[in-house]
Design an enzyme around this catalytic site. Structure first.
Site: not given
Ligand SMILES: Cc1cc2nc3c(=O)[nH]c(=O)nc-3n(C[C@H](O)[C@H](O)[C@H](O)COP(=O)(O)O)c2cc1C
Length: 606
Positions: A179, A287
């Site tokens: 986000r 959240d």
């Molecule tokens: C709706 C939604 C909102 C999310 N918001 C965040 C966020 O604000 N910060 C975060 O670190 N992960 C957030 N996530 C989880 C990440 O998208 C997820 O852990 C993802 O695998 C991160 O990718 P990375 O491993 O490449 O960093 C969110 C997931 C969803 C479904």
């Protein structure tokens, strides 16, 4: 591959799109409408044709789409097939053996050729996402219908941003869904949590003292955003997964002001850079745990350009108490990642993350056991690998157990096996969002080994709820209600609504004498819980427990799922849970935007 515009047409044809012509405010209204809608069993995608910001006097010239993953049917359509079929393809690839003989070699060819689609294609020309270009002096984030989703949020947030980054040496690219808080016309807060890939890249730039290029994309094929949340290992570009699922490569174009590559068909692109020495307070934000995450410092992106299609659609979501659209996205993730999990836990037959356990708070695993301690070995494997290590509560059952999604049957199966001797309480990393652990990022873990035979002796003497309530109230007047579930099982669940004037651990000391009547006790705050609502009880308990502090094993299992405070030695700020503004809901109902009854509001603590 289909654009967002094509998806919307298709959804409309299928009756899966609800178009809202009534002007709706980006402050709470759009998010509240989407929040209520997606909790219905027949929920649809919502397209708000006329988003407005009454406070700022803005009428936006692009629609807002919410709940793109509104139900199982649409989610499956977005994947192009059932997620189990994708999992099977991945499983097959992982177990591929060198072909024996000419016939086998031939039959392997189509699979090998299709693998070339995994790798994204870099295009030389500009993309359709760059039909309109605004460079730094013209950049104004206020032109985008960025939503404020909850009344206590720190401001408006981009909630479905595809955040594209690359490592300092340029060798790795990443797509993550994080986000982004809008601070003003040109700055966004980057909420990549410390465990996430973009945060690792950020550390590299910080150490080198260099600014970090970032591009955020919104919209396009909805599969992009699903890929952004998929928990791929560090170093693996999520658009490879896109190519695999679509069987078509992602087509990328270079951002205009930095060298980050993004899908050419997304709707909106925000380019910029992050100064690693600048941190600004981000949040609070309602959240996906159903609680607010509190204010914390995060890096800031300075926007250098905004590009978009001529007819862009702004995609957003609302997170909060389950069920929400992340339920459907999470279903896809759960199914598709099974074969990958099986590489570290080969005897894992299946796993499931119930939606009311908000993913990392509760996982059920079905496995074939071959030796003593096998389930415990799996618990450690889960807690030690990638984003599975955020899981707080893991329950393992044997291969003879009923389907993990048959909640009634699986709960009974577990309750006939659970015993204090089968609990593993330990410590590990927890999700940055976890509020129950005594300190951020590290907290208690509970593993429950329900593989094997039923326990021999269940509860000795069950008594009715009223009798149990009376017995408890003679010990402590703060007990306000008792409700027992699964009384026919060896371990019924006894839920107590407690008015917390003292530490629940002291209450535990006082009721030890009731051991003949109770084998598993769960205590929740009387004021904020409905002990007749098991769906939300699971949500609350899985959220509020830190196993090291809140689980007692003798003389029976006791769980303290109340909100914690100084009485418990809890020193952090305990966050509130998200609640819709009733006036906003009533106004949306009066204007015909959504319909709901009080039963729905109560059922999901809306
Ligand atoms: C709706 C939604 C909102 C999310 N918001 C965040 C966020 O604000 N910060 C975060 O670190 N992960 C957030 N996530 C989880 C990440 O998208 C997820 O852990 C993802 O695998 C991160 O990718 P990375 O491993 O490449 O960093 C969110 C997931 C969803 C479904």
């Amino acid at each position: 591959m289909a654009t967002m515009q094509e998806w919307l047409k298709r959804l409309e044809r299928e009756g899966n799109l609800h178009v809202i012509e009534e002007p709706c405010d980006v402050n709470l209204e759009i998010a509240h409408a989407a929040y209520v809608e997606v909790k219905r069993s027949d929920s649809k995608v919502l397209l708000f044709k006329r988003p407005v910001n009454r406070e700022k006097g803005i009428e936006y010239d692009m629609p807002v789409v919410m709940n793109m993953f509104a139900n199982y049917e649409i989610t499956e359509e977005i994947f192009g097939r059932h997620p189990d079929a994708i999992a099977a393809e991945i499983g097959e690839l992982m177990h591929m053996k060198p072909p024996q003989g000419f016939k086998e070699k031939l039959s392997l060819l189509p699979r090998l050729f299709s693998l070339k689609n995994v790798f994204p294609k870099r295009l030389k020309q500009r993309g359709s996402c760059q039909q309109i270009v605004k460079t730094v002096s013209d950049v104004d984030l206020d032109e985008l219908p960025i939503l404020k989703t909850w009344s206590e949020d720190g401001g408006p947030f981009i909630t479905m941003g595809q955040v594209y980054t690359k490592s300092l040496d340029g060798k790795m690219q990443n797509l993550g869904m994080y986000r982004l808080q809008q601070y003003d016309k040109k700055r966004l807060g980057m909420h990549w949590q410390i465990h996430k890939d973009a945060s690792h890249f950020f550390d590299q730039y910080k150490e080198a003292g260099k600014k970090m290029p970032v591009t955020v994309a919104i919209g396009g094929d909805p599969l992009y955003i699903w890929c952004g949340q998929a928990p791929l290992p560090y170093g693996m570009f999520e658009l490879l997964l896109y190519g695999f699922v679509r069987n078509e490569p992602a087509r990328l174009v270079k951002s205009i002001t930095n060298d980050i590559w993004i899908p050419e068909d997304v709707d909106i692109v925000i380019e910029g850079e992050v100064d690693p020495d600048e941190m600004v307070i981000e949040g609070p934000f309602g959240d996906h745990t159903g609680y607010y995450t509190l204010k914390e410092p995060y890096p800031v992106m300075h926007v250098t350009a905004i590009t978009m299609k001529k007819d862009p659609v702004y995609q957003a979501t609302v997170v909060g108490k389950p069920p929400l659209e992340d339920k459907y996205m999470g279903w896809g993730t759960e199914r598709i990642f099974l074969p990958l999990l099986q590489t570290t836990a080969p005897d894992l037959i299946d796993y499931h993350m119930p939606e009311n356990g908000v993913f990392h708070n509760l996982i059920l695993g079905k496995m074939e056991t071959h030796y003593k301690g096998h389930a415990k070995q799996f618990m450690h494997a889960f807690w030690g690998v990638g984003q599975m290590s955020f899981v707080k509560h893991a329950i393992f059952v044997g291969k003879e157990a009923p389907a993990l999604i048959d909640y009634e049957a699986i709960t009974e199966h577990i309750l006939n096996r659970v015993d204090a001797s089968r609990l593993l309480v330990t410590e590990g990393i927890v999700d940055a969002l976890d509020h129950s652990s005594p300190e951020a990022l590290v907290g208690g873990k509970l593993g429950v080994d329900c593989t094997g035979e039923e326990i021999e002796n269940g509860v000795t003497a069950t008594i009715g709820d009223e009798a149990l309530l009376a017995a408890m109230q003679t010990i402590d007047v703060n007990v306000k209600g008792v409700r027992q579930y699964f009384t026919h099982a060896k371990t019924p669940v006894c839920v107590v609504a407690y008015h917390k004037e003292r530490c629940v651990q002291a209450f535990f000391d006082d009721i030890e004498g009731l051991h003949e009547h109770i084998r598993l006790l769960v205590v929740v705050d009387a004021e904020s819980n409905d002990i007749e609502n098991p769906y939300m009880l699971v949500w609350r308990v899985a959220n509020n427990i830190d196993a090291q502090r809140d689980v007692r094993k003798t003389p029976f299992i006791m769980l303290d799922a109340t909100n914690k405070n100084a009485l418990d030695g809890y020193e952090r700020e305990w966050p509130g849970d998200v609640k819709c503004d009733r006036k906003v809901l009533d106004s949306l109902k009066e204007r015909g935007v959504i319909d709901f009854d009080d039963a729905l509001l109560q059922r999901f603590y809306i």
